[in-house]
Motif scaffolding. Sequence first.
Motif, PDB file in Angstrom:
ATOM      1  N   GLY A  40       0.804  -1.218   0.000  1.00 17.90           N
ATOM      2  CA  GLY A  40       0.000   0.000   0.000  1.00 17.90           C
ATOM      3  C   GLY A  40       0.829   1.256   0.000  1.00 17.90           C
ATOM      4  O   GLY A  40       1.996   1.273  -0.406  1.00 17.90           O
ATOM      5  N   LEU A  41       0.235   2.334   0.482  1.00 24.25           N
ATOM      6  CA  LEU A  41       0.855   3.651   0.474  1.00 24.25           C
ATOM      7  C   LEU A  41       1.916   3.773   1.562  1.00 24.25           C
ATOM      8  O   LEU A  41       1.710   3.362   2.699  1.00 24.25           O
ATOM      9  CB  LEU A  41      -0.231   4.717   0.695  1.00 24.25           C
ATOM     10  N   ASP A  42       3.061   4.355   1.194  1.00 22.45           N
ATOM     11  CA  ASP A  42       4.095   4.717   2.163  1.00 22.45           C
ATOM     12  C   ASP A  42       3.941   6.206   2.441  1.00 22.45           C
ATOM     13  O   ASP A  42       4.403   7.059   1.690  1.00 22.45           O
ATOM     14  CB  ASP A  42       5.481   4.405   1.585  1.00 22.45           C
ATOM     15  N   ALA A  43       3.277   6.547   3.537  1.00 27.02           N
ATOM     16  CA  ALA A  43       2.953   7.941   3.836  1.00 27.02           C
ATOM     17  C   ALA A  43       4.176   8.774   4.177  1.00 27.02           C
ATOM     18  O   ALA A  43       4.122  10.013   4.130  1.00 27.02           O
ATOM     19  CB  ALA A  43       1.948   7.990   4.994  1.00 27.02           C
ATOM     20  N   ASP A  44       5.296   8.135   4.534  1.00 29.83           N
ATOM     21  CA  ASP A  44       6.500   8.875   4.902  1.00 29.83           C
ATOM     22  C   ASP A  44       7.422   9.155   3.719  1.00 29.83           C
ATOM     23  O   ASP A  44       8.415   9.876   3.857  1.00 29.83           O
ATOM     24  CB  ASP A  44       7.293   8.095   5.964  1.00 29.83           C
ATOM     25  N   GLU A  45       7.101   8.596   2.564  1.00 35.17           N
ATOM     26  CA  GLU A  45       7.925   8.815   1.367  1.00 35.17           C
ATOM     27  C   GLU A  45       7.760  10.262   0.892  1.00 35.17           C
ATOM     28  O   GLU A  45       6.702  10.873   1.092  1.00 35.17           O
ATOM     29  CB  GLU A  45       7.479   7.802   0.302  1.00 35.17           C
ATOM     30  N   SER A  46       8.778  10.830   0.270  1.00 39.02           N
ATOM     31  CA  SER A  46       8.805  12.272  -0.030  1.00 39.02           C
ATOM     32  C   SER A  46       7.670  12.701  -0.957  1.00 39.02           C
ATOM     33  O   SER A  46       7.063  13.767  -0.749  1.00 39.02           O
ATOM     34  CB  SER A  46      10.152  12.659  -0.646  1.00 39.02           C
ATOM     35  N   HIS A  47       7.362  11.898  -1.984  1.00 39.83           N
ATOM     36  CA  HIS A  47       6.258  12.258  -2.880  1.00 39.83           C
ATOM     37  C   HIS A  47       4.930  12.268  -2.123  1.00 39.83           C
ATOM     38  O   HIS A  47       4.096  13.148  -2.334  1.00 39.83           O
ATOM     39  CB  HIS A  47       6.178  11.275  -4.051  1.00 39.83           C
ATOM     40  N   ALA A  48       4.744  11.272  -1.252  1.00 38.21           N
ATOM     41  CA  ALA A  48       3.498  11.190  -0.491  1.00 38.21           C
ATOM     42  C   ALA A  48       3.338  12.392   0.429  1.00 38.21           C
ATOM     43  O   ALA A  48       2.224  12.920   0.602  1.00 38.21           O
ATOM     44  CB  ALA A  48       3.465   9.900   0.320  1.00 38.21           C
ATOM     45  N   LYS A  49       4.434  12.852   1.011  1.00 38.79           N
ATOM     46  CA  LYS A  49       4.365  14.019   1.891  1.00 38.79           C
ATOM     47  C   LYS A  49       3.964  15.269   1.109  1.00 38.79           C
ATOM     48  O   LYS A  49       3.136  16.060   1.573  1.00 38.79           O
ATOM     49  CB  LYS A  49       5.709  14.228   2.584  1.00 38.79           C
ATOM     50  N   ARG A  50       4.554  15.464  -0.059  1.00 32.87           N
ATOM     51  CA  ARG A  50       4.202  16.648  -0.863  1.00 32.87           C
ATOM     52  C   ARG A  50       2.781  16.540  -1.409  1.00 32.87           C
ATOM     53  O   ARG A  50       2.079  17.538  -1.535  1.00 32.87           O
ATOM     54  CB  ARG A  50       5.212  16.827  -1.997  1.00 32.87           C
ATOM     55  N   PHE A  51       2.354  15.334  -1.731  1.00 35.23           N
ATOM     56  CA  PHE A  51       0.983  15.093  -2.173  1.00 35.23           C
ATOM     57  C   PHE A  51       0.008  15.473  -1.057  1.00 35.23           C
ATOM     58  O   PHE A  51      -0.995  16.167  -1.293  1.00 35.23           O
ATOM     59  CB  PHE A  51       0.855  13.603  -2.526  1.00 35.23           C
TER      60      PHE A  51
END
Length: 463
Positions: free
Chosen positions: A337-348
């Motif tokens: 699933g989603l990795d909420a700590d990854e840099s793209h996810a944070k900017r999203f």
Amino acid sequence: MSELKIYNTLARDKQTFSPIEPGKVRLYVCGMTVYDYCHIGHARVLVVFDLVQRWLRASGYDVTYVRNITDIDDKIIKRAQENGETIHQLTERFIAAMNEDADALGVQRPDHEPRATQYVPQMLALIDKLEKNGLAYKATDGDVNYSVRDFPGYGKLSGKSLDDLRAGERVDVNTGKRDPLDFVLWKAAKAGEPDEAKWDSHWGCGRPGWHIECSAMSNELLGDHFDIHGGGQDLQFPHHENEIAQSEGAHQHAFVNYWMHNGFVRIDNEKMSKSLGNFFTIRDVLKNYDPEVMRFFILRAHYRSPLNYSDAHLDDARGALTRLYTALKDVPAEAGGLDADESHAKRFAEALNDDFNTPVAMSVLFELANEVNRGRSPQLARQLKALGAVIGLLQRDPVEFLKSGPTAAGGLDEGKIEELIAARKAAKQGRDFAEADRIRAELTAAGIVLEDKSGGLTEWRRA
């Protein structure tokens, strides 16, 4: 994660969201009046507030989402009589059509979808309370009206003063209103109207006015003070202004904390209207475009901005969505699933927390797709698909999406395309390269892109 900020129409400013009850959000959105097929303006409301409730849930809130249906109205009565059918037959047909359109666009069903005809007792109770508070009166024509000048806060949502409204008023000689600014709460029954459009009340037989419906239904399902109320910009005045007057006039306290309004849809930079001949239903558009393309097109614009609809813009949206799916086709996503700590996810997340800024969130998806294409990383492909899922995109098999699309423009369905590709392969094997080139040109003209792979395999997608 950054705090969610919402542009509050009432405050005319972007404000940090703070729910009334920690961890819970109560959301009400004005839905459709079901006497015709939904148009692309309705599509925007459906998709925008689907995004809002999706992001609230993804952010960990326990959301109660209500979107009403107006199933009694002058237009509904008139259309049913014109068609020679009952009101119930008409509204059931168009509610089913609305759900088909919403489902096609990937819109999740609300938690509650109340119909106005199911809440008439609650409307009558609310009108009764307004009358007791000195804000409603029975007019000489039998209608019950709201006395706008007796509610001090009228105009605070739209920013309109009573003097401005008075200057722009139209005089209607066939009314029992004490003041032209007053609006109807209960409409007296008229001769020739069917029995199914009438309810008994102590003011006489009749039916509810449009504005009272939402005040009564939101009060019943969300309480008399809730977090977010949404709808199209066209509802800001008078509908939402009147809702505030009714609800706050009845309960004597704040009604809604955050008011959200999505922008208008324009057609080639002109206002959409039947008189201009530029009026499109959702199903009209979906004859020529994949539903996910339409959803992507709506979400690529900020919800408060005007949305300019044209075939060119939808073609561009299809091309952009194709680039995202191509990245997923060429680099299959790994499981997970989603990795909420990854840099793209944070900017999203930062983008969506900034008043649901989908254009910036989309730009993150394209950055991620570019990195997937460069690095061939299954982990980043998984992240791209997972972020797309948050906003209702990129969940189909990439090969299926790339083959999807209308057959109207080129006249070629999937079976015919496969037949032509087989004929081209046979021509090449027979060294008839002119025929092979002719078939490729025919497919190209129909918007079909061929990719010859090793081993004689040919993959295709729509341009």
